[in-house]
Design a protein around this motif. Structure first.
Motif, short mmCIF file in Angstrom:
data_model
loop_
_atom_site.label_atom_id
_atom_site.label_comp_id
_atom_site.label_asym_id
_atom_site.label_seq_id
_atom_site.Cartn_x
_atom_site.Cartn_y
_atom_site.Cartn_z
N ASP A 241 4.89 2.12 11.22
CA ASP A 241 3.52 1.78 10.77
C ASP A 241 2.49 2.54 11.61
O ASP A 241 1.54 3.12 11.07
N ARG B 293 0.71 2.08 4.47
CA ARG B 293 1.90 1.80 5.29
C ARG B 293 3.03 1.26 4.42
O ARG B 293 2.82 0.93 3.26
N LEU C 42 -4.44 1.18 12.47
CA LEU C 42 -3.46 0.39 11.72
C LEU C 42 -4.17 -0.47 10.68
O LEU C 42 -3.72 -0.60 9.55
N GLY D 106 4.41 -1.57 4.57
CA GLY D 106 4.08 -2.94 4.17
C GLY D 106 5.01 -3.99 4.70
O GLY D 106 4.65 -5.16 4.84
N ASN D 107 6.25 -3.61 5.00
CA ASN D 107 7.21 -4.56 5.55
C ASN D 107 8.34 -3.76 6.20
O ASN D 107 8.28 -2.53 6.26
N GLU E 243 -3.70 0.12 6.07
CA GLU E 243 -2.84 -0.89 5.44
C GLU E 243 -2.29 -0.48 4.07
O GLU E 243 -1.09 -0.58 3.83
#
Lengths: 1121, 81
Positions: free
Chosen positions: A215, A233, A226, A235-236, A230
């Motif tokens: 990330d 990225r 960061l 995301g998880n 969002e």
């Protein structure tokens, strides 16, 4: 387990996707092996930068590597995998085309690579195409934008290009909002097209623990935080590598897409480690053996005519030619000879036929190739290997096995010649057949703190404080200590800083971007772009292959290193300056190589500015080893390297050399008598790289190829397993075959392994030792010209210009500041003949600082200023300068700050300072600045410069003169050096009288506790020194070596790493001509101590601001670790 | 939250019965007919308010389309999609 795994990963990004991948290829290969993958594909963005490393790493972990890339087509992504050698060639050509226009802009900054559909269609053969990722996939992207028809049309076009066998619809499950809808649409599309779906993971890290770093790297790539990144990225954490079973479960609704991964992998059999199809350049020339032999034979007769070494040389040549024939390398040597001839042409153009440099060879050999007589005869090396008894086995041996690699030929050139030569090589051999080797700058603590700190939106001032405190080699544990030292424990404990400490540790060693190797070049007689993609470099006229030197070596590429060597440039500049000022043409190959004065200075460690033996560590050693000839210098150059230091060679060598000096009958205590032939010349210590080979051969019966394999395994970070195998082999050979006691064999192995850090081959050392001697000789006999050359070639060497200047002044070399009526653009030496009326010359030579040394001025403007002065005579006043020279107001101001206009202000210069330098000591600089402000100056516009009218300035008002301290500050701000009083001399009156001056240390007893103060010239924290920091302090009389042990460093990190002026308390240690202070306490030189010497009215606030703005302060306190 | 400012679409606690894999079976007693989408959001991990949510877009047997998520604490919330 691998064979039963239900899934093969076909879409993975490593850190070679540059800021879009958080694991190295080695980590991915290791994790794939551990999780039971049978095969695994690496598909970095628009490149195969890490693929060779990955392929070799996979083999070590029992995983079959698949080569591919995620290629940008238009604005979207497609996954391409090489099925066959033809497919791999097409991939390389596509990637080359994708990058071909990325640096077309004027600044040559890297743009986004990409190809068009037509290019893709033209290179589809042998490649398997997957339809692209969930986020930016070429087929799914239009669907996500609501333009599904466009996606369908593109899929049909891809199907037409690749066919039903080699086009697949790619399904991914990144746990994003519309996964199910997207995959439903994709699987429906696959059904309509009649092609299978295939599942992929779009892996970005080898483990979940790296997803945070992933990330953060995305934010770094986008140049944002960061928080702000969002939407872009992952995301998880589902982009971390999962088990094959886990992936099968993730795609439970699409079992056929999972099964298709296995079917495809079975077909993707192209093996980068075996199927590259590269052949040595020149191998196609059937007459190459004869041609090379004929050339060498003719040159041998010329070079060794009437020499008592002729027979030995002839036998050596025959032996080498035989080896070259066996290895099929004759064409390679002919090609390099051709390259050298090209270098000769370029050198002639650069130097000019009338130059004193023109008699010098275009370049010099370095590295192991210097040991080759073929290289010597063909001009690729300048050292006679027969005369210097150099062993060529490290460079070339006849045994060929899977570990055998092509030899490297390394050549050093002066910087100006190299700069012109590289594009000419591209012209000569073709843009598709020559390229520089890539290099990958990796994250180090300071860069990681800056990049990741910005991504975390930490306060910029804190980031900078921490970045300046952290060291180059520090581990993550140490980073935390640095953070505490820089911003305090409370701030360091905050969530943001704790995250940064963690991320910095993880980022360490990951490649950040691609760059060019310092000079490694691959030349091929077949198109290089069929074996590795070639991309434009940041410098115009240069291009790089996508592999670094290790990968090029794994590929078996023949590589030549065309290196720029600053000292070679400096030596050539010095020769030219001597010719100009004294009318004397020096041939450095014919100077006295036994000059007593030169060796006396070397033995006394008076080597500041001398090639290779000027560092603190070398200076500590020279008075103990006391080199007496070129052979001793050859050892000396090789000794202070990580290899001999970690291998424990240094102290035994020094001790035995001393014993031998005292007692010529002293017998060297070899670990075993079998080692005597290999280690005799270095008194039983392993100093040279080839000695590792010889020891392995002599003590453990290694073949030469095996020994070379050991050397290569030791020189690369990814070979611990291989080293362990060699260890076993070594013990078996030594103990079993030669009956060496096990403990002795183990001790010798420990020395060999310790050596693995890094060491020079003897041939390389001989080449560098020669240059070290030549530079020492020039320093002794042509001091002003040599200093002038060093100043003009900066940056180079161990010392900043300021320290070089001060050291030269201390030994009587005179320097003068920039002056618009005297200086040239570069520094030059003034002679009495050139300016007989000038009182400050005092009959000697003066190094005049060039106008180009003034920071921020435009070189072109300075050149026009000098040209106008030559044309129409000296400038009479500032208005005259402004109207005639065409220099802009801003540059005139810079010159005024540097004192270069002092002579035009009407003030009479006075002599001041310890070295008889010229300094106004009047209102000169302020008056000059005032006049520059009021007279008209040239204005630049699109058409050029509009000259100013020569309107005389009115008389200046009464201006307060600059104080000495202010003048010193102005000097540092404008030129990075002061020729006036040393800062410590200016401060001395206000300093604690207990502070000992550097020269007074000689009068104090060994073991006494002393306190010294000074300006930090250099700090070093070598990896080999166990955390010790070495600091070189300079005061007004000389330098002091400080040794800061780790506990002291831990207590005073901020002061040691960042303070420009420090005081240090510790024990004086004197050993065999060297003096050090073993530090127990460090403090910054305090302001209160300075107030007394500051002129009345001086503003501390202002001084602080100036110090912060002054960019050279950091350059002055250089980090050399 | 600043007085006078109201968060729109704020998550509301909801009672969910889930299977052993964590997939909702009922929402406030109404049986789940189908899972339309399932996704995971992990964010703000670099702050003290890190966020982890496992989302489900569900179709209930009463015909409603509903988005619920399970937080890192294991509690269920309903959120307007």
């Amino acid at each position: 387990m691998g064979a039963d795994a239900p899934y093969v990963e076909l879409h993975t990004h490593s850190a070679f996707s540059f800021l879009d991948g958080a694991s190295t290829p080695m980590e991915l290969a290791g994790a794939a092996g551990q999780l039971g993958y049978s095969a695994f594909a690496l598909t970095d963005h628009n490149g195969i930068w890490g693929s060779m490393e990955f392929a070799h790493a996979c083999k070590g972990f029992g995983v079959r590597p698949i080569t591919g890339a995620e290629v940008t087509v238009g604005e979207a992504h497609l996954t391409l995998l090489a099925e066959s050698a033809a497919g791999y060639r097409n991939l390389c050509r596509l990637l080359t085309e994708a990058h071909s226009h990325t640096r077309d802009n004027t600044a040559r900054t890297a743009g986004q690579p990409g190809v068009g559909m037509e290019q893709l269609e033209a290179h589809a053969a042998g490649l398997v195409c997957l339809s692209g990722c969930a986020g930016d996939g070429a087929v799914v992207g239009p669907w996500a934008r609501g333009e599904a028809t466009e996606g369908v049309a593109l899929a049909r076009r891809l199907l037409a290009a690749f066919g039903h066998d080699r086009f697949r619809i790619e399904l991914q499950r990144p746990y994003w909002r519309h996964d199910r809808a997207r995959n439903r649409w994709l699987s429906g599309l696959a059904e309509r097209l009649g092609v299978p779906c295939v599942a992929t993971g779009n892996v970005h890290s080898h483990d979940r623990c790296r997803t945070h770093l992933q990330d953060a790297l995305v934010a770094v790539r986008l140049g944002t935080t960061l928080e702000a990144s969002e939407p872009l990225r992952r995301g998880n954490s589902s982009s971390a590598l999962a088990t094959p079973q886990g992936m099968a479960t993730r795609f439970v609704e699409y079992p056929e897409a999972v099964a298709e991964t296995l079917r495809l992998a079975e077909r993707l059999r192209f093996d980068l480690t075996a199927d590259l199809g590269y052949s040595y350049p020149g191998a196609e020339n059937p007459d190459a053996d004869r041609q090379l032999a004929a050339i060498c034979q003719k040159l041998l007769e010329e070079r060794y005519a009437n020499s008592d070494r002729a027979a030995k040389a002839s036998a050596r040549l025959e032996d080498e030619l035989q080896t070259i024939r066996i290895r099929g390398l004759s064409g390679f040597f002919l090609l390099h000879r051709d390259l050298l001839e090209l270098a000769r042409e370029v050198a002639l153009e650069v130097r000019g036929p009338a130059s004193a440099r023109s008699i010098m060879p275009p370049g010099r050999g370095r590295g192991s190739s210097v040991s080759s007589i073929v290289c010597f005869l063909t001009g690729l090396s300048h050292i006679d290997p027969v005369e210097r008894d150099l062993f060529s086995g490290r460079f070339l041996n006849a045994e060929v096995n899977e570990d055998t690699v092509a030899p490297d030929i390394d050549l050093d050139f002066p910087r100006d010649i190299r700069e012109k030569l590289i594009p000419r090589v591209h012209d000569r051999y073709g843009a598709d057949r020559s390229a520089l080797v890539a290099a990958f700058p990796t994250y180090r603590p300071r860069g990681a703190v800056r990049d990741l700190g910005k991504a975390l939106a930490l306060p910029p001032a804190e980031i900078e404080r921490v970045a300046k405190t952290v060291g180059f080699h520090e581990s993550s544990g140490e980073i935390e200590r640095d953070v505490v030292a820089a911003i305090g424990a409370e701030r360091a404990a905050s969530r943001g800083w704790q995250v940064l400490i963690e991320l910095t540790g993880e980022a360490m060693g990951l490649p950040r971007h691609a760059s060019q190797h310092s000079g490694g070049m691959v030349i091929s007689t077949q198109p290089l772009i069929d074996v590795c993609p070639v991309v434009p470099a940041a410098m115009e006229g240069r291009q790089i292959v996508q592999w670094d030197k290790d990968s090029c070596s794994d590929a078996g590429f023949l590589k030549v290193d065309l290196l720029g060597l600053g000292m070679l440039s400096a030596v050539e500049r010095c020769v030219e300056e001597v010719d100009r000022t004294r009318g004397r043409r020096l041939d450095l190959s014919r100077i006295d190589f036994e000059d007593p004065q030169t060796f006396e200075s070397i033995q006394a460690a008076e080597t500041t500015g001398v090639f290779q033996i000027e560092s603190r560590a070398q200076m500590q050693m020279l008075p103990r080893t006391r080199p007496e000839d070129l052979d001793d210098l050859t050892v000396q150059v090789a000794l202070v390297r990580p290899g001999p230091i970690q291998g424990g060679a240094v102290h035994p060598y020094i001790e035995r050399r001393k014993r031998l000096r005292e007692d010529p009958t002293y017998e060297i205590p070899y670990e075993h008598q079998l080692l005597e032939p290999a280690l005799k010349e270095t008194l039983g210590a392993i100093v040279y790289q080839e000695q590792v080979l010889e020891v392995a051969v002599d003590l453990a019966d290694f073949t030469h190829a095996e020994a070379d394999g050991l050397r290569r395994a030791m020189s690369r970070k990814r070979s611990q397993e291989a080293i362990d195998e060699f260890h076993d082999r070594f013990l078996v050979g030594a103990v079993g075959a030669n009956e060496v006691p096990l403990d002795v064999a183990e001790r010798v192995w420990q020395q060999i392994q310790g050596f693995s850090g890094f060491g020079f081959p003897k041939a390389h050392s001989a080449a560098f030792g020669l240059l070290a001697y030549q530079s020492a000789w020039l320093r002794i006999h042509y001091g002003p010209e040599f200093l002038c050359a060093l100043l003009n070639e900066q940056p180079m060497g161990f010392y900043p210009p300021d320290a070089l200047a001060h050291e030269a002044q201390r030994r009587g070399v005179r320097l003068a500041p920039p002056d618009v009526n005297r200086s040239r653009v570069l520094c030059h030496v003034e002679t009495p003949q050139q300016a007989p009326a000038e009182p400050e010359l005092r009959g000697g030579r003066i190094v005049r600082i060039g106008l180009g040394y003034v920071k921020g001025v435009r070189e072109k403007e300075m050149a026009s200023l000098v040209a106008e002065r030559r044309r129409s005579g000296p400038y009479r006043e500032i208005a005259d300068l402004a109207s005639r020279s065409g220099v802009s107001g801003a540059d005139l101001e810079r010159l005024a700050w540097a004192g270069a206009l002092d002579g035009l202000t009407g003030d009479v210069p006075v002599e001041r300072g310890p070295y008889g330098h010229r300094s106004t000591g009047t209102s000169g600089r302020r008056e000059a600045l005032w006049e520059v402000g009021v007279v008209g100056t040239a204005r630049r516009n699109m058409q050029g410069a509009q000259m100013a009218l020569p309107l005389q300035a009115p008389d200046a008002p009464a201006l307060k003169p600059l104080g000495e301290w202010e003048e010193m500050i102005a000097d540092y701000r404008s030129t990075g050096m002061t020729l006036g009083e040393h800062p410590l001399a200016l401060m001395r009156a206000g300093l604690d009288p207990e502070l000992v001056r550097s020269t007074d240390l000689e009068k104090i007893d060994d073991g006494t506790i002393v306190e010294v103060g000074g300006m930090v010239v250099a700090r070093q924290r070598p990896e080999t020194a166990g955390g010790i920091v070495f600091v070189l302090l300079e005061d007004e009389r000389g330098t002091v070596n400080l040794i800061v042990p780790p506990p002291v460093y831990d207590r005073h990190r901020a002061e040691v790493r960042t303070s420009p002026l420090i005081r240090a308390k510790g024990r004086l240690e004197r050993r065999e001509g060297t003096t050090n202070v073993l530090v127990s306490e460090v403090r910054e030189l305090e302001r209160t101590q300075l107030r007394e010497v500051v002129p009345p009215g001086h503003s501390w606030g202002r001084r602080d601001r100036e110090s912060q703005k002054r960019p050279r302060r950091s350059a002055h306190s250089i980090d050399r670790d | 939250m600043t007085p006078g400012i109201r968060q729109l679409y704020a998550p509301r606690r909801v009672s969910v019965e889930a299977d052993s894999e964590g997939v909702p079976l009922t929402v406030e007693g109404v049986v789940v007919a189908a899972v339309r989408e399932e996704w995971v959001v992990e964010d703000r991990w670099w702050t003290l308010r890190r966020l982890w949510r496992h989302y489900f877009e569900l179709v209930l047997t009463d015909g409603r389309d509903l988005v619920v998520f399970r937080s890192s604490s294991g509690r269920w919330f309903r959120q307007r999609a």
